[in-house]
Scaffold this motif. Sequence first.
Motif, PDB file in Angstrom:
ATOM      1  N   GLY A 240     -28.916  47.147  30.781  1.00 40.30           N
ATOM      2  CA  GLY A 240     -27.542  47.138  30.289  1.00 40.30           C
ATOM      3  C   GLY A 240     -27.235  48.381  29.466  1.00 40.30           C
ATOM      4  N   ALA A 241     -28.227  48.819  28.683  1.00 41.85           N
ATOM      5  CA  ALA A 241     -28.050  50.048  27.910  1.00 41.85           C
ATOM      6  C   ALA A 241     -27.938  51.254  28.836  1.00 41.85           C
ATOM      7  CB  ALA A 241     -29.217  50.222  26.942  1.00 41.85           C
ATOM      8  N   ALA A 242     -28.683  51.243  29.952  1.00 44.59           N
ATOM      9  CA  ALA A 242     -28.586  52.340  30.924  1.00 44.59           C
ATOM     10  C   ALA A 242     -27.193  52.396  31.540  1.00 44.59           C
ATOM     11  CB  ALA A 242     -29.644  52.161  32.015  1.00 44.59           C
ATOM     12  N   TRP A 243     -26.591  51.243  31.787  1.00 42.22           N
ATOM     13  CA  TRP A 243     -25.202  51.185  32.297  1.00 42.22           C
ATOM     14  C   TRP A 243     -24.256  51.879  31.317  1.00 42.22           C
ATOM     15  CZ3 TRP A 243     -22.069  49.738  36.299  1.00 42.22           C
ATOM     16  CH2 TRP A 243     -20.734  49.444  36.000  1.00 42.22           C
ATOM     17  N   GLU A 244     -24.442  51.604  30.017  1.00 39.54           N
ATOM     18  CA  GLU A 244     -23.592  52.233  29.011  1.00 39.54           C
ATOM     19  C   GLU A 244     -23.911  53.716  28.860  1.00 39.54           C
ATOM     20  OE1 GLU A 244     -22.987  48.215  26.267  1.00 39.54           O
ATOM     21  OE2 GLU A 244     -23.961  49.979  25.430  1.00 39.54           O
ATOM     22  N   TRP A 245     -25.189  54.071  28.963  1.00 36.18           N
ATOM     23  CA  TRP A 245     -25.569  55.477  28.842  1.00 36.18           C
ATOM     24  C   TRP A 245     -24.943  56.313  29.963  1.00 36.18           C
ATOM     25  CZ3 TRP A 245     -28.193  57.848  24.902  1.00 36.18           C
ATOM     26  CH2 TRP A 245     -28.472  59.201  25.100  1.00 36.18           C
ATOM     27  N   ALA A 246     -24.834  55.733  31.144  1.00 29.50           N
ATOM     28  CA  ALA A 246     -24.222  56.454  32.257  1.00 29.50           C
ATOM     29  C   ALA A 246     -22.807  56.893  31.905  1.00 29.50           C
ATOM     30  CB  ALA A 246     -24.211  55.575  33.514  1.00 29.50           C
ATOM     31  N   LEU A 247     -22.073  56.041  31.180  1.00 30.72           N
ATOM     32  CA  LEU A 247     -20.727  56.414  30.738  1.00 30.72           C
ATOM     33  C   LEU A 247     -20.790  57.596  29.778  1.00 30.72           C
ATOM     34  CD1 LEU A 247     -17.664  55.925  30.431  1.00 30.72           C
ATOM     35  CD2 LEU A 247     -18.218  54.289  28.602  1.00 30.72           C
ATOM     36  N   LEU A 248     -21.710  57.550  28.826  1.00 35.75           N
ATOM     37  CA  LEU A 248     -21.824  58.639  27.858  1.00 35.75           C
ATOM     38  C   LEU A 248     -22.264  59.936  28.535  1.00 35.75           C
ATOM     39  CD1 LEU A 248     -23.473  56.900  24.766  1.00 35.75           C
ATOM     40  CD2 LEU A 248     -21.078  56.958  25.491  1.00 35.75           C
TER      41      LEU A 248
END
Length: 272
Positions: free
Chosen positions: A38-46
Amino acid sequence: MLKQRIITAAVLIPLVLALILLPPTGFFASLVAVAFAGAAWEWALLAGYRTPVGRGIVTAAAVVIFAVLLLVRTHGLLAALTFAGVAWWVGCCFWLRHFTFAAAPSSENRMLKLGAGLLVIVPALAAATDMHASDRGHWWVLLALVIVWAADTGAYFSGRFFGRRKLAPRISPGKTWAGVYGALVAGALVAWVGGLLLGVESGARLIGLVILGVVTVAVAVVGDLFESLMKRHATVKDSGNLFPGHGGLLDRLDSVFAALPVFAAGKLLLGL
């Protein structure tokens, strides 16, 4: 906002305690991997991948990496990745000094930030898994997290009451040096009490653990600042909105990602 944060923490803390203390390492590591996906999903946005398809591809790649890591899961590999994470966070300080580096939304910078995401997340997963599998590992993982939580609380209150001098106003205007000092003191106290509870009887080792607690908090601050820098590059306020008053997974795990490899590496070096 403070009320929302307290309510969210009251709900999450018992769940996190159960997930750390009750399951065997394999199941624990799998749960951590799900959260980190889930954190990787958010990191992709950043990193600059704003479409669901792009973020989905990044997340799927992260899941494959996590799965391979957990299938192999040897102490040697996990320890090597842990120390690689320590090296990354030391090097990350140079990025923070040159905060405009890779700020432009180019394809090269997106790939660079994806690589940075791997160095943020994978060593933390390796460190948590390796530490959990060690003697009394459930409690050592908990101690690492309590140090971060206590530091966050100490930073909040010391910064609120004594904060004047800004820590890094161009990256995170709300952080102050007073907050850092409060975090360091809180982390040292928790490390000392935790060491006593875990039976660290040697005076030298207990002092070493307290120093490790201070270093862990210092690197956790770096992790927090780095995520703030990535959010500034991406022009977003929070990495997500999963937790009311807390933002997304990355907003809650930024310090943890930095703290886990440092604490686990220090624990190995101290022979604890």
